[in-house]
Scaffold this active site. Structure first.
Site, PDB file in Angstrom:
ATOM      1  N   LYS A   1       0.858  -1.189   0.000  1.00 23.50           N
ATOM      2  CA  LYS A   1       0.000   0.000   0.000  1.00 23.50           C
ATOM      3  C   LYS A   1       0.896   1.242   0.000  1.00 23.50           C
ATOM      4  O   LYS A   1       1.625   1.480   0.958  1.00 23.50           O
ATOM      5  CB  LYS A   1      -0.900   0.042   1.243  1.00 23.50           C
ATOM      6  CG  LYS A   1      -1.912   1.167   1.152  1.00 23.50           C
ATOM      7  CD  LYS A   1      -2.480   1.591   2.481  1.00 23.50           C
ATOM      8  CE  LYS A   1      -1.562   2.461   3.285  1.00 23.50           C
ATOM      9  NZ  LYS A   1      -1.212   3.760   2.693  1.00 23.50           N
TER      10      LYS A   1
ATOM     11  N   GLU B   1      11.983   1.655   8.616  1.00 26.22           N
ATOM     12  CA  GLU B   1      12.876   2.769   8.259  1.00 26.22           C
ATOM     13  C   GLU B   1      12.108   4.029   8.636  1.00 26.22           C
ATOM     14  O   GLU B   1      11.205   4.450   7.910  1.00 26.22           O
ATOM     15  CB  GLU B   1      13.201   2.658   6.764  1.00 26.22           C
ATOM     16  CG  GLU B   1      14.444   3.406   6.378  1.00 26.22           C
ATOM     17  CD  GLU B   1      14.121   4.783   5.894  1.00 26.22           C
ATOM     18  OE1 GLU B   1      14.080   5.694   6.750  1.00 26.22           O
ATOM     19  OE2 GLU B   1      13.891   4.957   4.694  1.00 26.22           O
TER      20      GLU B   1
ATOM     21  N   CYS C   1      14.052  11.698   4.986  1.00 24.10           N
ATOM     22  CA  CYS C   1      14.348  11.464   6.405  1.00 24.10           C
ATOM     23  C   CYS C   1      15.846  11.450   6.672  1.00 24.10           C
ATOM     24  O   CYS C   1      16.253  11.308   7.820  1.00 24.10           O
ATOM     25  CB  CYS C   1      13.648  10.227   6.930  1.00 24.10           C
ATOM     26  SG  CYS C   1      13.797   8.851   5.875  1.00 24.10           S
TER      27      CYS C   1
ATOM     28  N   GLU D   1      11.500  16.610  13.428  1.00 27.37           N
ATOM     29  CA  GLU D   1      11.947  16.735  12.042  1.00 27.37           C
ATOM     30  C   GLU D   1      11.068  17.774  11.328  1.00 27.37           C
ATOM     31  O   GLU D   1       9.849  17.615  11.292  1.00 27.37           O
ATOM     32  CB  GLU D   1      11.705  15.374  11.382  1.00 27.37           C
ATOM     33  CG  GLU D   1      12.830  14.835  10.583  1.00 27.37           C
ATOM     34  CD  GLU D   1      12.497  13.468   9.981  1.00 27.37           C
ATOM     35  OE1 GLU D   1      11.514  12.822  10.375  1.00 27.37           O
ATOM     36  OE2 GLU D   1      13.255  13.061   9.098  1.00 27.37           O
TER      37      GLU D   1
END
Ligand code: SIN
Length: 490
Positions: free
Chosen positions: A182, A260, A294, A392
């Site tokens: 997905k 991850e 990231c 972040e």
């Protein structure tokens, strides 16, 4: 079907299950929009639990034959898929730009990046070795063989709509696993186009199944995989909170996990650094995909002796970056993905400025271009009290923190629950050794800002997750070791 396709031929708004394009069982659809304009590109199948289960059923039926195919047969299919990606690099690059917003050069670059993983794992498929264990007892032969884990569920993000799914599907198929997947709700079209090419390349029905779902329905679709004991592995790239949710929810069926997750990458510039190289490295790593990766540096620590000079050099280069829609051939930074992304950037910059940060470049939205644009920004005098030091930002904002000595820089760099990428610039070989050992991160860039490669292990430590993608290690996450002990041989 011709192997070279137009952009319009690549747009497939349905799910791909058991080798067929099918609407969601509910008949529902959701709009995928162009982040540059807000226009709807396509109404895509909005899947739920029934569609996820149908995908798993197909993957389970297809698994025995795919597992038993010769590695070189699986490799040949993956090589064909790679070649089709390369032949269609322009159209795929345009599709990435259309639904994700990155400039065309970056979109096309992402196609080559994603394709490089497919080629890498096509080759690795034929090198899955086991071991003959040196004999321990007379009359017994002990061997270790590697087997595919089974059905893999791949859940992928919007920032690299092609590369992230390619580098999950390719090792899974190489290992002999079947896949249900997905993609993110913002960017499902590129992933569906990739599946179209995989089908064309000869991936058999049921081996690769992909469903799309809106933000509202994604949870119930994915829950079907988390609780289904036939799904033996989850591979996910995305936020740390979602990664923890997947680990918790799948615990009942004890699946293998590759996560991850988020980063909060430090970038350290020491007094002895080559400042031109450090500025260039920072531009390359920070402004890739407009700061939406990231591994983008999120906290830039600059030693006091070069702090002002580095800030001035950087601000000049950042102010010259061209922000424009992906269709502009000179664009270097496109729109952010959506309104939530813009809101977070605005919140971080406003908070930093309210706490005393100085704006050296940018610092504002570019509303004349569209709703989702933000000017590339440099902020001096950042402190650890500011939101952008612990969250972040995922946007084109560089906060500059000042430090005095190496120990202080290392302490600050490691003072985060995250540990994905890190970077530092220094010309002192002893310091290079100390700092690269001291940084708590899965990836360290030493006098280098561009780290991505299919031949290198990508992944983090701490709350940035576990598992590695790419490299000779990348297949292990899709394999389990079986120990065979044969007796009666005396
Ligand atoms: C990511 O942002 O998750 C991946 C970036 C990369 O592959 O370099």
């Amino acid at each position: 079907m011709a192997s070279k396709l137009e952009l319009k031929d690549l747009i497939r708004p349905d799910n791909f299950i058991d080798g067929k394009w099918v609407a969601a069982a509910s008949g529902k659809r959701f709009g995928v929009t162009n982040p540059a304009t807000g226009e709807v590109i396509a109404d895509v199948a909005d899947s739920g639990e029934a569609d996820a289960r149908a995908a798993t059923d197909a993957a389970a039926r297809a698994f025995p034959a795919w597992r038993d195919a010769l590695p070189k047969e699986r490799a040949a299919v993956l090589h064909r898929w790679h070649d089709l990606m390369m032949e269609n690099a322009d159209a795929l690059g345009r599709l990435i730009s259309l639904e994700q917003g990155k400039p065309f050069a970056e979109g096309r670059g992402e196609v080559l990046y994603g394709a490089s993983y497919v080629k890498w794992f096509a080759d690795e498929a034929t090198r899955i070795y086991g071991d003959i264990i040196p004999q321990q007892q007379r009359g017994k032969r002990m061997t270790a063989v590697k087997e595919p884990v089974g059905i893999v569920a791949a859940i992928t993000p919007w920032n690299f709509p092609l590369a992230m799914i390619a580098r999950k599907i390719a090792p899974a198929l190489a290992a002999g696993c079947t896949v249900v997947g997905k993609p993110a709700e913002d960017t499902p079209l590129t992933a569906l186009a990739l599946v179209l090419l995989a089908h064309e390349a000869g991936v058999p029905p049921g081996v690769l199944n992909l469903i799309a779902a809106s933000r509202e329905n994604a949870v119930s679709a994915v829950a079907s995989w988390l609780h289904d004991s036939r799904v033996r592995k989850i591979t996910f790239t995305g936020s740390t909170p979602v990664g923890k949710y997947l680990a918790r929810e799948s615990a009942e069926t004890l699946k293998k996990l590759s996560l991850e997750l988020g980063g909060n990458a430090p970038f350290i510039v020491f007094d002895d650094a080559d400042l031109d190289a450090a500025v260039t490295g920072l531009l390359v790593s920070k402004f890739r995909n407009g700061g939406q990766t990231c591994v983008c540096p999120n906290r830039v620590y600059v030693q006091s002796g070069v702090y002002e000079k580095f800030g001035d050099m950087l601000a000049k280069r950042v102010a010259a970056l061209k922000v424009a829609p992906a269709t502009d051939p000179d664009a270097q930074i496109g729109p952010m993905i959506n309104a939530r992304a813009i809101d977070k950037i605005v919140r971080h910059v406003d908070d930093a400025v309210a706490q005393g940060a100085r704006v050296l470049a940018g610092g504002k939205r570019l509303t004349a271009l569209g709703p989702n644009y933000y000017a590339p920004t440099v902020l001096a005098d950042a402190t650890s009290a500011m939101q952008l030091s612990c969250e972040e930002t995922f946007g084109p904002v560089v906060p500059l923190f000042r430090f005095d000595d190496e120990a202080e820089a290392l302490r600050a760099a490691n003072d985060t629950p995250f540990g994905l990428a890190s970077y530092f610039y220094s010309q002192d070989i002893r310091r290079i050794d100390r700092v690269s050992r001291g940084l708590e991160a899965g990836i360290v860039g030493i006098n280098e800002g561009a780290l991505a490669s299919e031949a290198a292990p990508f992944g983090g430590v701490k709350e940035s997750g576990y598992g590695r993608e790419g490299s000779k290690y990348g297949l292990d996450d899709y394999l389990s070791i079986k120990y065979l002990c044969q007796g009666g041989l005396e």
